[in-house]
Each structure stands twice: as structure tokens, then as C-alpha cells.
Design a protein around this motif. Structure first.
Motif: not given
Length: 193
Positions: A126-127, A159-163, A175-177
Motif C-alpha cells: 500500500l505504501y 483499504r488501509a483502514s480495513r487491513l 503510520a500509513l494512514r
């Protein structure tokens, strides 16, 4: 020529014999002896019917547990389906346990690293997508508006939140969010200016 058989049945007296082995004889050899006895003596002969000998009878000495098992189920599974040398080797736990441990020990030491790598790879993919989006924003890809980039950033954040990741990797997701939000702010600044 005279037939070698009497004209009527005659009762004969004959001793029974036993196949005797020492207690310390390897079970595989006992099975081989039993198989040979069956092969040689189980066919019908003049004074016996088919399958009458050898029999699971104990005359003077107790029957070996391996002989009992042989008469109940035949030779062991491995000896029926594998070459004798391989079956005997596999029946001895130390023969296969030591190589198995030799393979598993290093694997168990590497397994946590592999697990970490797999989990981090999910986040870092995702990064990578975020970096491509940021590069597109900086290069100003023709035909893409700021609103298109914001929409793609929203999808990426969703997508990051649902990971779903284990607890030790949650800080990477947070950190990604945060980084997605930083890129979104940069895009919004470029749209308003």
C-alpha cells in the motif's frame, strides 16, 4: 501301478512343530520368517488342507506379539507397500525423527522472520501505491484532476483502514494512514492554489 494313497481315510499321529525365535530377534525378521512360512506351508498338500499351516497356535511357548499381529492383519502396512529396507528404516523412529528435527529446527528459527516479512509486505504494498500516487501528483499527469487524486487517496485510506494485521504491525498501518492524509493535504493545497 499302485496308487500311493490308501483307499480309506487313515488317522495319523504326527507332532506339531513350532517356529521359535528369540525375544530379541528384530520384528522385521520375524515378519519375514512368517511370510516365508506362509508361502511355503500354506498350499494344500497330501496331509493338510489349504491355509491349515502355519497357524496362530501356541503349543509350548507363548506366541510372539508380532506373530499375533501377523495372523490378524498380515504384514505391517509399510512392509506391504515399500521395499523391505525402507519399511524397516521408517519403522524405527530415530531414523526419521533426527532428519526431521534437523529440517524443522532451522525452519522454526526462520519462520518468525518469514511471517514478519509477509505481514510487512502487505502494508508496504500500500505504501508503494501511495508513492506512485504522490509521484503522479508531483509530475502532474495529464487528464487527472486533483479531485481524481483525492478520490484515489480516499480509496487507498479505506483499504488501509480495513487491513487486518496482528497487533505488532498496527503502528505501521497507523503510520500509513497518516502518510495518506499528508499526501491528501498536499493535493488539496495544490488544487486550491
Amino acid at each position: 501301478m499302485v496308487e500311493p494313497r490308501p483307499s480309506t481315510d487313515v488317522v495319523l499321529i504326527a507332532p506339531k512343530s513350532s517356529l521359535v525365535v528369540r525375544k530379541d530377534l528384530h520384528p522385521a525378521i520375524q515378519y519375514l520368517l512368517l511370510e516365508a512360512a506362509v508361502e511355503i506351508h500354506s498350499t494344500p498338500k497330501m496331509f493338510q488342507s489349504a491355509g491349515q499351516f502355519p497357524a496362530a497356535e501356541s503349543i509350548d511357548l507363548p506366541l510372539s506379539p508380532y506373530a499375533l499381529e501377523f495372523y490378524k492383519a498380515g504384514p505391517p502396512f509399510l512392509q506391504r507397500h515399500l521395499p523391505f529396507w525402507l519399511a524397516v528404516s521408517l519403522e524405527q523412529p530415530l531414523v526419521w525423527l533426527i532428519p526431521l528435527l534437523a529440517v524443522l529446527f532451522p525452519l522454526m528459527r526462520v519462520a518468525p522472520s518469514i511471517y514478519d516479512w509477509v505481514e510487512k509486505k502487505r502494508i508496504y504494498s500500500l505504501y508503494s501505491e501511495l508513492k506512485r500516487l504522490e509521484d503522479e501528483v508531483l509530475l502532474g499527469v495529464p487528464g487527472k484532476t486533483g479531485q481524481d487524486f483525492i478520490e484515489r487517496l480516499n480509496q487507498l485510506k479505506h483499504r488501509a483502514s480495513r487491513l487486518s494485521v496482528p497487533t505488532p504491525f498496527k503502528p505501521l498501518v497507523y503510520a500509513l494512514r497518516l502518510h495518506i492524509d499528508m499526501v491528501r493535504q498536499e493535493v488539496q493545497k495544490s488544487v486550491t492554489s
